[in-house]
Design a protein around this motif. Sequence first.
Motif, short mmCIF file in Angstrom:
data_model
loop_
_atom_site.label_atom_id
_atom_site.label_comp_id
_atom_site.label_asym_id
_atom_site.label_seq_id
_atom_site.Cartn_x
_atom_site.Cartn_y
_atom_site.Cartn_z
N SER A 216 0.85 -1.19 0.00
CA SER A 216 0.00 0.00 0.00
C SER A 216 0.88 1.23 0.00
O SER A 216 1.97 1.23 0.57
CB SER A 216 -0.90 0.02 1.24
N TYR A 228 -2.78 3.61 -3.28
CA TYR A 228 -2.49 2.41 -4.04
C TYR A 228 -2.52 1.23 -3.09
O TYR A 228 -2.00 1.31 -1.97
CB TYR A 228 -1.12 2.52 -4.71
N LYS A 229 -3.11 0.13 -3.52
CA LYS A 229 -3.15 -1.07 -2.69
C LYS A 229 -3.32 -2.29 -3.60
O LYS A 229 -4.33 -2.41 -4.28
CB LYS A 229 -4.31 -1.00 -1.69
N GLU A 230 -2.30 -3.15 -3.65
CA GLU A 230 -2.36 -4.33 -4.51
C GLU A 230 -1.68 -5.51 -3.83
O GLU A 230 -0.82 -5.35 -2.96
CB GLU A 230 -1.67 -4.05 -5.86
N ALA A 249 2.71 0.17 -9.33
CA ALA A 249 2.45 1.37 -8.53
C ALA A 249 3.03 2.61 -9.21
O ALA A 249 2.40 3.67 -9.23
CB ALA A 249 3.05 1.22 -7.13
N MET A 252 0.64 3.69 -11.88
CA MET A 252 -0.65 4.18 -11.42
C MET A 252 -0.56 5.48 -10.64
O MET A 252 -1.56 6.18 -10.48
CB MET A 252 -1.33 3.10 -10.56
N LEU A 253 0.63 5.80 -10.14
CA LEU A 253 0.77 6.97 -9.26
C LEU A 253 1.61 8.08 -9.89
O LEU A 253 2.26 8.86 -9.20
CB LEU A 253 1.42 6.53 -7.93
#
Length: 412
Positions: A216, A228-230, A249, A252-253
Amino acid sequence: MMQMVIVGGGAAGMMTAIHASKNYKVTLLEKNDKLGKKLFITGKGRCNLTNACDEETFLRNVMSNPKFLYSAIAAYTPADVMDSFESWGLKLKTERGNRVFPASDHSSDVIKTLEKEMKRCGVEVRLQTHVTGISPELTGWTVALADGKKLHADVVVLATGGISYPGTGASGEGVKFLEKLGLTTRPFQPSLVPWESDLSLCKPMMGLSLKNVEASVYRLAKPKKPVYKEFGEMLFTHFGVSGPLILSASGMLQKYFLPEGTPKEELELRIDWKPALSREQLDQRVLRDFEKGKNKTAAHAVEELLPRMAIPVILSAAGIPAEKRVHEITQEERSRLVDTLKAFALPVKGLRGFDEAIISAGGLSVKEVDPRTMEVKNFPGLRVAGEMLDLDALTGGFNLQIAWCTAKLAAQ
């Protein structure tokens, strides 16, 4: 027959050439001594050339401007791409996550297939030909070369890529040509790239690969909710962290980083080493291990719980001396250990550079381009394909699919 000049002999350039050859006399210009230099190293040399997914799944994996690709993905779906390569003689296989690779596991076979098809289609390929600029004329375009010569074309397609892996010759020069024409671009930034973090925490675990963990990312100014959390895999390195979770991440960020990769604000990565267990369940697990090894040191008591390389780092983060006997560990210390395992915190110091980035995010604003033809608005006969466009996706073959489908439209 109308003349098309393609600048760039990577994935998008070669695919454009093949499809355009039906309607144009095509000349492809490449400044390197070989075609597809970046394609050669993609997928760790195996070339994950697309993802065998439906259009909706593809668009969900595009991070920047997915709506722009509606026409492109409809015109040339992953299934269409696979059919094309197989019809050109390349055997394919599909692996975990619908990732599509050449059956040989050699990216060189993808390049050979494209080269062979271009030759069959009559495409003229000029290697070691450096383009220094393009300019519109009353009819068509002039392409200026480094040797002082000029080429005329009815249509010019720029497919020079981004600036990731500069060792392959990537320099972003095509975007500079567009900026000289007054077009809007977004600065390139590294994406799908490892992160730098606290060396005192990461370096002792260098080489340790984690599976089935949860990562995260939190903004410390607003710590209540992760951005973010995967769940998946990651890797500790000598500079920080890498692996699928981290690369995703970074894609996506993007908005939380400056173009050079520095965070715009304080970000913290938190790793849940045991996401399958609730905090209470993990506490009970630790308690059982402690009861089983009452006279052991803390380091020995958690050997079944953690990889050996991680034990001193985790115990130190929890404030428990590694040599402390288990029967001396307090309930408060055990609670800190559980908290550390559920949220091992690492500062995000920045992204690694373009030489380690799988792709470059940024490029020509899609607002400048007709999504149905890849033609630059207000510049008839000028088209763009591939990584030069402000389009990027997660790992899994999605970025090459962007190259293929935008190339197909640029070829029309």
